[in-house]
Design a protein around this motif. Structure first.
Motif: not given
Length: 154
Positions: A43-44, A69-75, A96-103, A130-137
Motif C-alpha cells: 500500500e502506498i 482527503a485520501s491517505e494515498n496522496f499529498l497534493v 504523479m501528475a493529474m491534468v484536468f482539461p478545459e470544460n 498503483t497510484l494510477i489505479s488509486y487516482a482513477s478510482n
C-alpha cells in the motif's frame, strides 16, 4: 551413492536430535515470515502529486478535495502550466501528475463522462501502476456520484 545416502541420513538424525539446530532450521524462517508480513506492505501512502487544473471549476475542486482527503496522496500544488510537470518529475519532487482539461465540468454534465490525464513516474512501475489505479478510482467514484442516472453504466 550409498555413502551419500548414509551421510544424509546421519545428518538428519543429528539435526532432529539437537533442539537448538531444529529451532534454527524451522523456527527462524517462521519468525522471519511473520515479521516481514507485518513490516512489508504494497500500500502506498502520502505520495506527492501535482494537479494541472485548466478547468478550475467545482468538479475539479471536488476531485482535488477527495485526493487531499485520501491517505494515498499529498497534493503539493495546483498549477495552471503543463510545463511545470516535467521539471517536478526531473527533480524527483512528485510521483504523479493529474491534468484536468478545459470544460471538464461541462463534459461531465453533458455526456456523463469526462477525461483526466494521469502521468506517473515510471522509474518504479509498481508504484506508478498503483497510484494510477488509486487516482482513477477517485475520479470514477466522483463521476458516478455526479452523473445523472441515465448516463451511468450498468
Amino acid at each position: 551413492m550409498k555413502q551419500l545416502l548414509t551421510f544424509i541420513r546421519k545428518e538428519f538424525l543429528h539435526v532432529f536430535r539437537d533442539q537448538k539446530t531444529l529451532l534454527l532450521l524451522f523456527g527462524l524462517p517462521v519468525v522471519q515470515i511473520v515479521l516481514f508480513g507485518f513490516a512489508l506492505t504494497n500500500e502506498i501512502k502520502d505520495s506527492q502529486i501535482i494537479v494541472v487544473d485548466y478547468s478550475n471549476d467545482e468538479a475539479t475542486q471536488s476531485i482535488i478535495g477527495k485526493l487531499e482527503a485520501s491517505e494515498n496522496f499529498l497534493v503539493e500544488q495546483v498549477i495552471q502550466d503543463y510545463h511545470q510537470i516535467e521539471e517536478s518529475f526531473k527533480y524527483g519532487e512528485i510521483k504523479m501528475a493529474m491534468v484536468f482539461p478545459e470544460n471538464f465540468y461541462q463534459e461531465l454534465q453533458h455526456t456523463g463522462q469526462a477525461q483526466v490525464q494521469l502521468i506517473a513516474d515510471a522509474s518504479d512501475p509498481n508504484t506508478a501502476t498503483t497510484l494510477i489505479s488509486y487516482a482513477s478510482n477517485i475520479v470514477v467514484d466522483y463521476q458516478q456520484e455526479s452523473a445523472p442516472l441515465a448516463h451511468r453504466p450498468y
